[in-house]
Every structure is written in C-alpha cells, then in structure tokens.
Motif scaffolding. Structure first.
Motif, PDB file in Angstrom:
ATOM      1  N   MET A   1      26.713  22.055  29.630  1.00  0.00           N
ATOM      2  CA  MET A   1      27.709  21.032  29.952  1.00  0.00           C
ATOM      3  C   MET A   1      27.728  19.982  28.847  1.00  0.00           C
ATOM      4  N   PRO A   2      28.919  19.380  28.600  1.00  0.00           N
ATOM      5  CA  PRO A   2      28.952  18.279  27.624  1.00  0.00           C
ATOM      6  C   PRO A   2      27.950  17.203  28.035  1.00  0.00           C
ATOM      7  N   ALA A   3      27.305  16.581  27.042  1.00  0.00           N
ATOM      8  CA  ALA A   3      26.252  15.612  27.347  1.00  0.00           C
ATOM      9  C   ALA A   3      26.813  14.357  28.004  1.00  0.00           C
ATOM     10  N   ASP A   4      28.026  13.965  27.619  1.00  0.00           N
ATOM     11  CA  ASP A   4      28.626  12.728  28.111  1.00  0.00           C
ATOM     12  C   ASP A   4      29.563  13.062  29.278  1.00  0.00           C
ATOM     13  N   TYR A   5      29.411  12.345  30.397  1.00  0.00           N
ATOM     14  CA  TYR A   5      30.223  12.692  31.564  1.00  0.00           C
ATOM     15  C   TYR A   5      31.716  12.542  31.291  1.00  0.00           C
ATOM     16  N   ARG A   6      32.069  11.685  30.318  1.00  0.00           N
ATOM     17  CA  ARG A   6      33.486  11.487  30.026  1.00  0.00           C
ATOM     18  C   ARG A   6      34.112  12.735  29.418  1.00  0.00           C
ATOM     19  N   LYS A   7      33.249  13.599  28.865  1.00  0.00           N
ATOM     20  CA  LYS A   7      33.790  14.809  28.243  1.00  0.00           C
ATOM     21  C   LYS A   7      33.723  16.004  29.184  1.00  0.00           C
TER      22      LYS A   7
ATOM     23  N   THR B   1      23.543  13.957  35.172  1.00  0.00           N
ATOM     24  CA  THR B   1      24.893  13.552  35.553  1.00  0.00           C
ATOM     25  C   THR B   1      25.745  13.170  34.351  1.00  0.00           C
ATOM     26  N   GLY B   2      25.124  13.050  33.166  1.00  0.00           N
ATOM     27  CA  GLY B   2      25.898  12.714  31.973  1.00  0.00           C
ATOM     28  C   GLY B   2      26.064  11.225  31.769  1.00  0.00           C
TER      29      GLY B   2
ATOM     30  N   GLY C   1      18.304  18.298  23.283  1.00  0.00           N
ATOM     31  CA  GLY C   1      18.181  19.111  24.488  1.00  0.00           C
ATOM     32  C   GLY C   1      19.518  19.218  25.187  1.00  0.00           C
ATOM     33  N   SER C   2      19.564  20.012  26.267  1.00  0.00           N
ATOM     34  CA  SER C   2      20.853  20.221  26.909  1.00  0.00           C
ATOM     35  C   SER C   2      20.684  20.412  28.417  1.00  0.00           C
ATOM     36  N   ILE C   3      21.810  20.270  29.120  1.00  0.00           N
ATOM     37  CA  ILE C   3      21.870  20.515  30.554  1.00  0.00           C
ATOM     38  C   ILE C   3      22.789  21.707  30.764  1.00  0.00           C
ATOM     39  N   GLN C   4      22.283  22.757  31.403  1.00  0.00           N
ATOM     40  CA  GLN C   4      23.129  23.916  31.660  1.00  0.00           C
ATOM     41  C   GLN C   4      23.440  23.990  33.142  1.00  0.00           C
ATOM     42  N   PHE C   5      24.687  24.389  33.418  1.00  0.00           N
ATOM     43  CA  PHE C   5      25.096  24.583  34.803  1.00  0.00           C
ATOM     44  C   PHE C   5      25.553  26.026  34.936  1.00  0.00           C
TER      45      PHE C   5
ATOM     46  N   ARG D   1      32.620  17.556  39.659  1.00  0.00           N
ATOM     47  CA  ARG D   1      32.596  17.798  41.095  1.00  0.00           C
ATOM     48  C   ARG D   1      31.296  18.493  41.513  1.00  0.00           C
ATOM     49  N   GLN D   2      30.810  19.385  40.669  1.00  0.00           N
ATOM     50  CA  GLN D   2      29.665  20.211  41.046  1.00  0.00           C
ATOM     51  C   GLN D   2      28.361  19.425  41.151  1.00  0.00           C
ATOM     52  N   VAL D   3      28.273  18.294  40.459  1.00  0.00           N
ATOM     53  CA  VAL D   3      27.037  17.518  40.468  1.00  0.00           C
ATOM     54  C   VAL D   3      27.300  16.195  41.181  1.00  0.00           C
ATOM     55  N   GLN D   4      26.688  15.982  42.324  1.00  0.00           N
ATOM     56  CA  GLN D   4      26.886  14.740  43.071  1.00  0.00           C
ATOM     57  C   GLN D   4      25.551  14.030  43.261  1.00  0.00           C
TER      58      GLN D   4
END
Lengths: 332, 549
Positions: free
Chosen positions: B340-346, B323-324, B331-335, B353-356
């Motif tokens: 995706m940026p590592a920090d949810y603020r970015k 969720t960031g 490492g990384s999170i791919q969607f 929206r896609q990740v709840q």
C-alpha cells in the motif's frame, strides 16, 4: 529556549510580512477615495490647468505603482513624505522656498505621543481593574457581585462612547467639579497637570474596554475550575482566592493576554470620538482631518501607524502567551 | 473502637442532572481505624470516588450530601464550616488523584506544589518542607530525589508523577489519605513500582488510607479490608483474605469471574497463506527521533494479533504506520500481498476502507455534537455510497450488530451514553466501512472489567461472524490472554519476541516478556511481597524510618 526563540523569530517575520501586505491595502484604499487633493483644495471653479499643475507638483500624475514604491521606500527609511495641506506649491510661489515644508513625521509625532499617553494612562487603569474584577467575579461566580459587575461592564460597553463621556463630564466635571472637562494638553505641560487633564477621557475609555477583558478573565478562569489540578488545590485546603490566583490564573493567561492586546490596540486606533468630545489633540482627529482634505501622505502615514500598532501588540500578545506556557519555556 | 478515625453512617449523596437531583449513594456505612487500609472496589458509576471525596467532607460541583453523617476524628464533616474543613484538608486528610499528570498544576514546579500545603497550614516552613520533600522522594524511590522537585510536571514521567503526588499527600503527615485509582493510568511494570512505594510509605507512617480501584488484584495487595460497591450500595465487606477466598454475594463472584474469559485456541494458520496485513521491516521516526526500528509481523484472516509493551514502546506508532498517518522511513505495509502507498493521502478509497481504527478514548473519538445515527451514517455514506432510507437501514443494522436497540439510540448524542456504549459506537463506526482489518488501540483500558469483558466478547463474536482481523494494542496482559491468537512484544521501538499466544505464556521467555508477565497483579494478597522479594527489591531500609518519626 532555542525552540521559543525560533517561534518568536517566525512570528516577527510574519508580522513584517503582514505589515507589507497592509501597506498595499492602505495605498490602494486611499487612492480609491473619490476626488483628490487638488480638487478638494481648489474647489468647484478651478481651471483644469491649475488642478493639473498641483497634481504635477505633488507627483499625482505618476502611475500608482511608481508612487507606491516611492512611498514604501520612503516609509522604510522613516520618511513618511510631506503633507499636502502644509506644502508650498512652487508653481504658485514661483521659486523654491527651501525646506520649509512640514513633513508628515513632524506633524504626527506630537499627536501620536499624546495618543500613546492617553492609551498608556487608560491601560494602567483598565488592565489591572478588569483583571481584578474578572478574578473576583470568578471567585464569587453567580453571586450578586458577579451579576452587578457583569451588568455594569456590559451596559458601559453597550453605550455609545460620547454618551459615557458626557455622563462622566456631568458627574465629575459639572456636578462635582473634580476634573477638567476639556483635555486641551500642549507641549511642555507639567506631568501632573497633563495627567489630570487626561483622566476623564482615560476613564471614559476604561469603561469602554473593561467589559471585554473582565469577562474573558472570568470565563478563562471558570473554564479551568473543573480541571483536576484545581480540585487538587481545593483538596489541599487552600483558600478560594489562592486557588484562583495561584492555580487557575497562571494557566488562563494566554486568552487574557490576547484580549488585553486587542483592547490596547483599540485604544491607539479607535478613540477619535472620545478625542473629539474632550478636545484631546490625539492622532485620531488629525487622521479624520486628513481624510477630509484628501491629504494622502498624512492619511497613509496614520493608517500605517495604526496597522503597525495592531501588529506589534498582537505580536507581543502572541509571544507572551507562548512564554506563559511552561511546556515551551522548559522543554523536556 | 477508640481508635476509630473515620466513621460514615447512612451516607446519601445526590447528583444533579437537568435540574433534577438523582441519588448516587443510597446510605453507605464505613469505618476506618487509625493506620488501616480499606479498599473500595466496584465498576465506574458505583460511587467509589464520590464516597472517597465525601470522606474528606468534599463534594464535586453539582453533587450534594443529602443525608447521613461523616465524622473524622470526632469532627462532623457534613455540617462543619468551610473554614474548619479547609484546616483539615491537606494537613490531616490528603488526596491522591487518578491522573497525576492532570492533577499537578502545569504552571508550577513539583516542589512548589509540594510545599504549598505545609506552608499554608503552618505545619512547616518552606525550607523544612522542601528538605522533607527530598527525603520523601528518596523513600518513594524516585530517581534524582534532590533534583526532581525542580522540574515541571510535563518533564516527569507518569509513574514518577504518581509517586511525587503520593509524596505531596504525605507532606503534612496526614492521618488519612484517599487514593483514588492511583495506578489505573499506568502500565503494569510502572504500576508495581508505584504500588510498592505507596504500600511502604503508608506502613512507615502508619497512615490510614482508603484505596479506590476497580482492579481486584491491585486492591488485594494494598488493603486490609475490602468493601464492594454497586450503583451506590454496599454489596459486602470483609477482610481481604476472606473476601478473596470466600466472596458471598453473586455480584462479587461475577467480578472475580471476569478474569476467566478466554477464547479457544484457533488452529494454526495454513502454511503459505497470504496475511491480510503484513508489516515489513518498518522503521519510522518523529522528526529526528527514531521510534520504530525494523518492525515486522503478519496478521492473518480471522486472527487477532496483540501488540503489547509499556507506554512509549512504539505500539501506537506502528498503528499509525499501518493506517498511513505516519509514512515510515523505510519498509512497507502490505495488504493481501499488495504493497500500500505509505501516505494515506495516496491510498485509494477502497484501501482506506479496508483498514479501520477503534480508539482508546471513546469520549474524545466521537463528535459530541453529532447524533449516533449521524456518526455511524457518515462512513456508511462515504465508503458505501448509501443515502436516505438505505443509509438509515444500514445504520440500524449496525446498531443491532453491536447490541444497542436502534430505536432508542439512533437520535441520541454521545454524552447520553455510558463509556461502554460509546466504545460500542466506535466499533459500529469502524464496521460501517465493512473493513477486513481493524486496529483496536487500547479499546478496553478506559473501561471497567465487566464492561470491558462485554466489549471483548462483542469483538470476538464479530470476528467469527465477519472474518475480521484485529491488531489489538494493549498493555493489559489479562486482555491478551483472553482475546489474542498471536502476541507481539515491543520495547523501545523494536519487536522483542513474537509467536502464538500459548507459546508466549509458556516459559522460557525473553527477559522482558517475563518482566511484563510477572508484573500483572494476581489475586493473591502476598503476590506483591513475594514478587518484590524475588526481584531482590527489599522494603525500604528501616534505618531511615527511625530518623524521620
């Protein structure tokens, strides 16, 4: 312990920073008071030259920033300046009269000691009294005792201080003369006599501060009574008093400590009305006199002491409530 | 019948809400002989704990005994004075609460809390009781029995605290102990140790016990007799073996059936398909403590990946990385194949929206001061930009989706809903963003089996309708069996094993997976004994028993 130590050091640093900011606010506020000392002392008919000369003498003609830093530098070294009202004006006397000026520090010191004495006596009565009352009110919550305690403390905090003072004087000095109604204490007085003379103002102040502390104690404890460990304590067959004192109170300390600190700070800074009623020579009256005569160094010094007391007490409360948390005292 | 210890007849209990007294228990009878263990089961709201506490002559605030009798060893507890009851509590009747972490006073050391009851009741001196505590800690197989008592509750793990609480209940050698869901908050591997300890010690001292739980398999291990409750009424009561093999009532049978819910196996994912979410070699830390090491797994469209492991294995931390909320060290999170940026603020609003998420404690995850309409309406407005009538229509549609009638629930507050309904609101709030991927963090572990099953079925239906992908964090392997397509087993921040569900539940397993699987209680009353024998943990040495008496 290192974690606790770090938090404490952080708080102290924050306290010092706050004090510094407050010193700027004090200086600005005092300098914004309408009129100045020269005008106040010389009256309406003063010639502009005389006013100018006094101003120059007192350094009032300097730019404010320069005066602020001169004052701050002095205050840091413990020199709070010379009271304007006590100063000898060289331009009038003609020559330097040599060191007979009364410094603000010597003026304030005995008064401040008196205030601390009054605050201390009050605290010794009020803090145990209110916490005990709070514990009992929590123990017998919603009973007649609880209601009576609430009504009593709330009506005393809602009445004006001078009114409480006169009621106490009426009952304890006039109708039953057990205590003196005047608290004119002086240096070198015996401790017992001093205490006796301080008792009436201390009782008045106790009535003023009890409600806040007692109600917070009661609320903080009742707040915890629904928690599982309180139920556990009751299911161990402990007496209701033990459940509250041993199991609820230690976990309710943090908010109680904070309210106590707030009220102690009030005892140091906000008691001028009571001082006036009992003619008690505390710092409050000195402060009000200083404002009347535009005695800037005195007013600034008092403000700084008040601010310092507030910050110091709140800092202590912060540290004590941190220490009351076993998670911080005993890290994993 | 001379050895009857607790006799409850026609017990009626009422609870107050809004100044009205509503019945909670409608006339229940209960008999307990000395040294016997009775299991009380039922879903929450069935009145299990209320009866358990009434057996101690105790009612919670806002609850009163309105009829019937409770007799403990001939003493009428309903009419006894507070003084008389206080003498019994702690000394002759003791209580073990659901959450030891919440029921130990955080301000005192374990040993001080242990010795309190014996000293206050005048049973033992402090020194005697402290020495006895060490002995009890040893028997309950707590590590460092000499030293553990000098710790504060927060310094001891949940499973150990639960055993320390059992020791505390034993401190005065009571005749009766009420165990109120003592292992519900623990994960399976810890649960076994606690269950075994409790069973041994109850046997050794010949203590009678009422064992309250909603987990049938657990009660099967612990109880001699089982009583099933539903909404304050007794459904049936029988010897454990009899009850398990021949439940009479439909309700009891339905409880048994819950464990059967299983989704059909889905076809394998097409080779080369892009996963919706891909966790790539993620390493993360809280401060200096590394909590995740090189974690990788994929979640494909329309699939459910269950992440299992004990508490502290890094399941929730992985969710925080996705969720960031916790940017990983590496490492990384791919969607959909895009990093995706590592920090949810970015992250962009669309990425957010896609990740709840749906949370474990629906109680604390819903704002108590907002109505249901506002709670669900907020993401509808924030993500979808709907306002006014359109927003209301969408919220009503969502409520319909989660099977709650919109006209009844729109204006209610969370406090007016049951646990299962609250969790449904949590689901609707996640759906409001129209995500493709939802993280379900232990969403059923606070719920009863029947209610949990309803939630699982709802999630399964939504997955089919909306092609959602789930990451399902859980420590309950029964849930994994029923809903997962693929399983990821985590331990100490690492992925130990992963693969399709069918493979994971078929031997040979990784040793740790095996431990997890074998720790799930089964309905066989001999399961625990057999398992302990298999693992080579003998029942506690009998020599010690003779010494203590």
């Amino acid at each position: 312990m290192s974690q606790v130590l770090r938090i404490i050091l952080q708080r102290i640093a924050l306290g010092i920073l706050t004090l510094f900011i407050v010193s700027i606010v004090i200086f600005t506020a005092v300098n914004m008071l309408p009129g100045d000392f020269a005008q106040a002392i010389l009256g309406q008919g003063a010639t502009p030259e005389a006013i100018e000369s006094i101003r120059r003498d007192l350094g009032l003609d300097q730019p404010p920033i320069q005066r602020y830093f001169a004052w701050l530098a002095g205050a840091v070294q413990g020199d709070l300046g010379t009271s304007f009202a006590q100063a000898n004006f060289s331009s009038f006397v003609g020559a330097d009269s040599g060191g007979s000026d009364v410094t603000v520090a010597t003026q304030i010191a005995p008064r401040f000691a008196n205030t601390m004495f009054l605050a201390g006596v009050t605290a010794c009565i009020a803090v145990p009294f209110s916490i005990m009352l709070g514990v009992l009110a929590a123990l017998y919550r919603n009973s007649a005792f609880d209601r009576a305690a609430n009504i009593f403390t709330l009506s005393s905090i809602s009445s004006p201080e001078f009114f409480l003072a006169y009621v106490l004087i009426l009952f304890l000095a006039v109708l039953n003369p057990v205590l003196p109604s005047l608290s004119n204490i002086y240096d070198g007085m015996e401790f017992g006599e001093r205490l006796q003379k301080t008792l009436l103002p201390a009782l008045t102040l106790t009535l003023v501060v009890t409600a806040h502390m007692m109600r917070m104690t009661r609320a903080a404890i009742i707040n915890l009574l629904a928690s599982p460990y309180i139920e556990m304590a009751r299911l161990k067959g402990l007496s209701p008093l033990r459940v509250i004192v041993k199991h609820a109170l230690p976990n309710a300390l943090a908010p109680i400590i904070n309210v106590v600190a707030l009220n102690l700070a009030y005892l140091i800074t906000g008691v001028v009305v009571v001082e006036v009623v009992f003619v008690y020579p505390g710092i409050g009256q000195l402060f009000v006199d200083g404002v009347k005569t535009r005695d800037i160094p005195l007013v600034q010094a008092c403000c700084l002491i008040f601010a310092g007391a507030y910050i110091l007490l709140n800092l202590t409360a912060d540290i004590l409530s941190i220490l009351s948390n076993p998670r911080l005292r005993h890290p994993k | 019948m001379t050895d009857l210890l607790l006799k409850i007849r026609g017990l009626k209990i009422e609870g107050r809400s809004d100044e009205i007294w509503n019945p909670i228990i409608n006339g229940v009878d209960l008999d307990l002989r000395k040294g016997e263990v009775l299991g009380l089961i039922g879903e929450s709201g069935a009145g299990k704990s209320t009866i358990g506490l009434a057996g101690m002559g105790f009612t919670r605030d806002g609850v009163r005994i309105s009829g019937g009798s409770v007799e403990f060893d001939g003493i009428d507890l309903v009419n006894a004075s507070a003084e008389v009851k206080r003498k019994l509590l702690g000394s002759r009747i003791a209580y073990v609460a659901q959450s030891a972490a919440a029921s130990f006073n955080p301000a005192h050391k374990l040993i001080d809390q242990h010795t309190e009851a014996p000293v206050q009741h005048g049973v033992m001196s402090r020194a005697e009781s402290a020495a006895d505590a060490v002995e009890l800690y040893r028997r309950l197989r707590l590590p460092n029995p000499e030293e553990i008592g000098f710790r504060y509750p927060h310094q001891v793990s949940g499973g150990q605290l639960q055993r320390a609480m059992t020791a505390m209940a034993m401190s005065c050698r009571p005749d009766l102990i009420i165990f109120d869901e003592p292992t519900t908050a623990l994960d399976v591997t810890t649960q076994i140790e606690v269950l075994a300890s409790i069973r041994d010690i109850v046997e050794q001292f010949d203590t009678a016990a009422i064992y309250i739980t909603h987990d049938l398999a657990v009660v099967a291990q612990m109880a001699d007799r089982i009583k099933v409750l539903l909404k304050g009424d007794e459904v049936e009561e029988a010897e454990t073996r009899e009850m398990l093999s021949h439940p009479k009532e439909d309700y009891t049978k339905s409880l048994w059936a819950v464990r059967e819910f299983k989704r059909p196996q889905k076809p394998a994912v097409a080779a080369g398909a892009t996963p919706v979410v891909s966790v790539r070699k993620v390493t993360a830390a809280y401060g200096k403590v590394k909590v995740l090491q090189n974690v990788s797994f994929d979640i494909h469209e329309g699939r459910t990946v269950a992440v299992v492991g004990e508490s502290g294995s890094g399941k929730s931390t992985t969710a925080r990385c996705i969720t960031g909320l916790l940017p990983p060290l590496s490492g990384s999170i791919q969607f959909d194949g895009v990093e995706m940026p590592a920090d949810y603020r970015k992250r962009s609003k669309d990425q957010l929206r896609q990740v709840q998420m749906i949370y474990q404690m629906a109680d604390t995850a819903l704002n108590p001061r907002k109505s249901i309409g506002e709670i669900i309406g907020r993401p509808v407005q924030f993500y979808m930009g709907l306002r006014g009538r359109e927003k209301r229509r969408r919220v009503e549609q969502l409520l319909d989706e989660i099977e709650l009638p919109a006209d009844q629930y729109f204006d209610r507050l969370p406090s007016e809903l049951s646990g299962g309904q609250k969790q449904r609101i949590g689901i609707a709030r996640a759906l409001a963003a129209e995500p493709r991927f939802i993280i379900c963090d232990e969403v059923t572990s606070a719920l009863d089996q029947l209610v949990a099953e309803g939630i699982l079925k709802l999630l399964a239906r939504l997955q089919d309708d909306l092609k959602l992908s789930y990451m399902f964090i859980t420590h309950d392997l029964a849930t994994v069996r029923s809903i997962a397509d693929e399983v990821v087993v985590m331990k100490e921040g690492k992925v130990i094993e992963q693969g399709p569900k069918a493979e994971m539940f078929r031997p040979p397993h990784h040793a740790y997976t095996d431990l997890l699987l074998s720790s799930v209680p089964e309905m066989d009353p001999d399961w625990l004994s057999n398992l302990l024998k298999e693992r080579g943990v003998d029942n506690i040495g009998d020599a010690a028993v003779d010494k203590m008496g």
